[in-house]
Write a protein that holds these residues in place. Structure first.
Motif, PDB file in Angstrom:
ATOM      1  N   ASP A 224       1.372   7.342  -6.304  1.00 31.41           N
ATOM      2  CA  ASP A 224       0.342   8.362  -6.496  1.00 31.41           C
ATOM      3  C   ASP A 224       0.902   9.766  -6.259  1.00 31.41           C
ATOM      4  O   ASP A 224       0.565  10.716  -6.978  1.00 31.41           O
ATOM      5  CB  ASP A 224      -0.829   8.117  -5.544  1.00 31.41           C
TER       6      ASP A 224
ATOM      7  N   ASP B  75       0.832  -1.212   0.000  1.00 27.23           N
ATOM      8  CA  ASP B  75       0.000   0.000   0.000  1.00 27.23           C
ATOM      9  C   ASP B  75       0.862   1.257   0.000  1.00 27.23           C
ATOM     10  O   ASP B  75       0.525   2.261  -0.651  1.00 27.23           O
ATOM     11  CB  ASP B  75      -0.912   0.017   1.233  1.00 27.23           C
TER      12      ASP B  75
ATOM     13  N   ARG C 277       2.064   2.039  -3.480  1.00 25.18           N
ATOM     14  CA  ARG C 277       0.993   2.661  -4.267  1.00 25.18           C
ATOM     15  C   ARG C 277       0.813   4.127  -3.865  1.00 25.18           C
ATOM     16  O   ARG C 277       0.622   5.000  -4.722  1.00 25.18           O
ATOM     17  CB  ARG C 277      -0.307   1.894  -4.067  1.00 25.18           C
ATOM     18  N   GLU C 278       0.874   4.381  -2.567  1.00 21.33           N
ATOM     19  CA  GLU C 278       0.734   5.753  -2.072  1.00 21.33           C
ATOM     20  C   GLU C 278       1.849   6.638  -2.619  1.00 21.33           C
ATOM     21  O   GLU C 278       1.597   7.766  -3.078  1.00 21.33           O
ATOM     22  CB  GLU C 278       0.774   5.747  -0.544  1.00 21.33           C
TER      23      GLU C 278
END
Length: 267
Positions: free
Chosen positions: A180, A173, A176-177
């Motif tokens: 982004d 996660d 992905r953060e």
């Protein structure tokens, strides 16, 4: 012709001869601790490359080159009345015995996790003994380490004191953060290269964390990726050459087609 067999004592003698003020080698005589460091790093990478290629017949020679670096430093230390090769042997032997009480003592360490925890605790005690002012788990991690290796080492140190996720999901996660956040910076009306660089660094750092959680070494993983890319790209160049073309005269579509064909051939 029978090849002469040399011992460690012979190697130390050869090193002394190379540094002899009257009859030594001019190149060896002008070296100092700092000037040898780049050669040491190069020799270490050549050992790693030889192992990666599984060129076992070359490995003794490459390991010899690396050993020579240790002998060279030891000779410099002896000339300056700081230490000698015996001190180096004493230091590493004492360290290994101290860090393996389950082998050289009567301490019971029944699994790899217990052995690793003891290893890290012993290293922390050694750092404290060397520097009473050392208060951080991150103390004495060399700045000169390759960035991937240093990130990995920092993360391992933090994990040893409990600053780590216990599951893989939050690690993924986080990647992905960070991705982004990279894209968010890229899509700003006015790009800020420094902010993009910061976010890219965070993304790489988070990726190293994933590699570590999967029990892999970042440098080794990236070396494998580099080797795979090089092998495939050379194959693309060869495929184009068989068509009477090269990369400069080919479109990206043509090169991508060759790339896909090479991947299919590899299975």
């Amino acid at each position: 012709m029978t090849q002469q067999h040399y011992s460690l004592d012979d190697l130390l003698g050869i090193m002394a001869a190379l540094r002899d003020p009257q009859r030594g080698c001019p190149w060896d005589l002008k070296q100092d601790f700092a000037s040898i460091v780049p050669h040491t790093l190069e020799e270490a990478y050549e050992v790693a490359d030889t192992i990666a290629r599984e060129a076992w017949n070359e490995l003794p020679g490459e390991l010899g080159d690396l050993l020579f670096q240790v002998v060279f430093y030891s000779r410099l230390g002896e000339e300056q009345s700081r230490f000698d090769f015996n001190d180096v042997v004493q230091a590493i032997s004492a360290k290994l015995v101290s860090r393996h009480p389950h082998v050289f003592g009567d301490k019971q360490l029944n699994d790899e996790a217990a052995i690793k925890a003891n290893w890290e605790a012993t290293k922390a005690e050694e750092r404290k003994a060397r520097d009473a002012a050392a208060t951080s788990a991150l103390d004495d991690i060399p700045l000169a380490l390759p960035a991937l290796s240093r990130a990995n080492k920092m993360q391992k140190r933090c994990a040893a004191v409990g600053f780590d996720w216990n599951e893989l999901s939050p690690v993924v996660d986080k990647i992905r953060e960070e991705l982004d956040e990279v894209m968010e910076e890229i899509n700003q009306p006015e790009r800020d290269d420094d902010r993009i660089a910061d976010e890219l660094g965070d993304l790489l750092f988070a990726t190293v964390n994933l590699v570590r959680h999967l029990k892999q070494e970042p440098e080794s993983v990236l070396r494998r990726a580099n080797s795979k890319f090089e092998r495939r790209f050379r194959a693309v160049e060869q495929m184009l050459a068989e068509r009477g073309k090269d990369c400069q005269s080919s479109s990206l579509v043509e090169m991508d087609d060759c790339w896909r064909r090479v991947k299919q051939q590899e299975g």
